[in-house]
Design a protein around this motif. Structure first.
Motif, short mmCIF file in Angstrom:
data_model
loop_
_atom_site.label_atom_id
_atom_site.label_comp_id
_atom_site.label_asym_id
_atom_site.label_seq_id
_atom_site.Cartn_x
_atom_site.Cartn_y
_atom_site.Cartn_z
N ILE A 1 0.85 -1.19 0.00
CA ILE A 1 0.00 0.00 0.00
C ILE A 1 0.89 1.23 0.00
CG2 ILE A 1 -1.98 1.14 1.07
CD1 ILE A 1 -2.44 -1.82 0.31
N LYS B 1 1.59 5.61 -0.21
CA LYS B 1 1.15 6.74 0.60
C LYS B 1 -0.18 7.32 0.14
CE LYS B 1 3.85 10.09 -2.08
NZ LYS B 1 4.93 11.12 -2.00
N ASN B 2 -0.57 7.02 -1.10
CA ASN B 2 -1.84 7.51 -1.63
C ASN B 2 -2.98 6.51 -1.46
OD1 ASN B 2 -0.70 9.98 -2.66
ND2 ASN B 2 0.20 8.78 -4.33
N LYS B 3 -2.76 5.51 -0.64
CA LYS B 3 -3.75 4.47 -0.35
C LYS B 3 -4.08 3.62 -1.58
CE LYS B 3 -5.90 7.06 3.44
NZ LYS B 3 -7.18 7.57 4.02
N THR C 1 -10.53 -2.80 -2.32
CA THR C 1 -11.04 -1.53 -1.82
C THR C 1 -12.06 -1.72 -0.71
OG1 THR C 1 -12.65 -1.43 -3.63
CG2 THR C 1 -10.57 -0.24 -3.93
N GLU D 1 -9.85 -1.66 4.83
CA GLU D 1 -9.54 -0.36 5.42
C GLU D 1 -8.25 0.20 4.85
OE1 GLU D 1 -10.54 2.80 7.92
OE2 GLU D 1 -11.64 0.91 7.74
N GLY D 2 -8.30 1.48 4.44
CA GLY D 2 -7.10 2.18 4.01
C GLY D 2 -6.71 1.96 2.56
N ILE D 3 -7.58 1.31 1.76
CA ILE D 3 -7.29 1.11 0.34
C ILE D 3 -8.37 1.79 -0.49
CG2 ILE D 3 -7.00 -0.56 -1.53
CD1 ILE D 3 -5.97 -2.55 0.48
N GLU D 4 -7.94 2.70 -1.37
CA GLU D 4 -8.89 3.44 -2.20
C GLU D 4 -8.73 3.15 -3.69
OE1 GLU D 4 -8.56 7.56 -1.22
OE2 GLU D 4 -9.30 7.29 0.84
#
Length: 371
Positions: free
Chosen positions: A148, A150-152, A182, A185-188
């Motif tokens: 992952i 820094k930009n998720k 996605t 949590e924390g993945i976009e």
């Protein structure tokens, strides 16, 4: 809903008690949408949109306004946190559905790799997949790494077997990977690599991958319908049943609505309109359901006011109908809790004995199906 403390409970499928579902027929008729890539202009628009909306933890139970805790419902034992991982598998109708699997415990990186390994056809976790479902990645695909940034964005590295899919499966594969990751949590967004090389497009059909994929990419797109050049994608949840008719589950479907419309209201209108013909999805609303209003309160709760002459007293309303409303609103309103008004009644009791007139949150595990 990430700010609320919740009691983990049963999946949506486990809470349903409507006997007619066990026959494999919908409450109000059975029909569905076949999936197909959207027109190229719409595809390009979807690929350029960033951001995603995921269903967070919770249960189909009232959310206490003073503490924010959700009360569990149902007679079966609640599922403890961390016991399951949601992955997107293909059902017998060719549609992707979230399925909560029991995978080995491990650190976050291992769990992410395992969630994608579960998507491999005849892979290491094939025995954990319920009957009637299957992974969409080619047999022999290996998940070499998931990291992952820094930009998720989840950067996924596969071996070369990943490229050995059938051309017709290209979009389904991208949808399954994107929606599985996605949902964590924390993945976009998601970016794909094969054998140490970043993919700028898929190898067979050429789907562009120059932007990370997010849930705006859509899922289970309808084959038919008007082409809206200036449109917004919304996701609605219809119902389906396993081939033997013994288990009900929910299937997310992307629909296109005119840009500028209220997302939640537009999604609910699509839910009322029902799935397209042929394919296994079932109506969850009646032909007489109508929306009076959709309002977002200061406390973050979305109030959906409906009318339906079939349920004048708002009692013993099919839980499948009410749960589909909650799932659809949560998906399109940043996981907001939902309360439903029906025919002006503030107490709306489902066949699962839950009062949907009080704030209700979407479940952590939408489809925890038995093997």
């Amino acid at each position: 809903m990430k700010h609320m403390t919740k009691v983990r409970g049963l999946s949506a499928a486990c809470l349903l008690t409507v006997p007619i579902l066990l026959s494999g027929c919908g409450l109000f008729g059975s029909e569905s949408a076949a999936v197909d890539p959207p027109p190229e202009e719409i595809e390009a628009q979807m690929l350029e949109i960033s951001g995603s909306t995921t269903l967070d933890t919770g249960v189909f139970g009232p959310v206490a306004e003073d503490t924010g805790a959700a009360a569990g419902t149902g007679q079966q034992e609640a599922i403890a946190p961390g016991e399951r991982t949601t992955v997107y598998l293909q059902d017998s109708n060719g549609l992707l559905a979230p399925v909560a699997l029991k995978l080995p415990e491990g650190d976050s990186n291992t769990m992410l790799k395992d969630s994608l390994t579960a998507l491999v056809s005849k892979g290491a976790y094939a025995s954990t997949v319920p009957e009637g479902f299957s992974g969409v990645l080619p047999t022999g695909t290996e998940v070499q790494n998931v990291s992952i940034d820094k930009n998720k964005i989840a950067v996924v590295e596969f071996n070369s077997v990943f490229n050995e899919y059938k051309p017709a499966d290209e979009r389904t594969i991208l949808e399954a990977i994107t929606w599985t990751l996605t949902g964590q949590e924390g993945i976009e967004g998601v970016q794909l690599w094969v054998d140490g090389k970043k993919l700028t497009e898929m190898p067979l059909q050429g789907t562009p991958l120059d932007h990370p994929l997010s849930r705006s990419f859509g899922i289970n797109l309808p084959r038919n319908g008007p082409v809206l050049m200036n449109s917004t994608a919304v996701t609605v949840y219809f119902s389906a049943a396993t081939p033997d008719g013994t288990q009900q589950y929910y299937v997310p479907v992307t629909r296109f609505v005119p840009a500028g419309e209220d997302r939640v209201k537009a999604a609910l209108n699509e839910l009322i309109a029902g799935p397209e013909s042929a394919g296994g999805l079932e109506m969850v609303m009646t032909g007489g359901t109508a929306i009076d209003s959709v309002e977002a309160g200061q406390n973050g709760v979305v109030t959906v006011s409906l009318t339906d002459d079939m349920f004048e007293d708002a009692q013993n309303v099919p839980a499948e109908m009410l749960e589909s409303v909650v799932l659809t609103v949560a998906q399109n309103a940043d996981d907001a809790p939902v309360q439903i008004r029906l025919n002006g009644q503030e107490t709306v009791t489902g066949t699962d004995n839950v009062n949907y007139g009080q704030p209700v949150s979407a479940p952590e595990y939408v489809n925890a199906l038995a093997l």
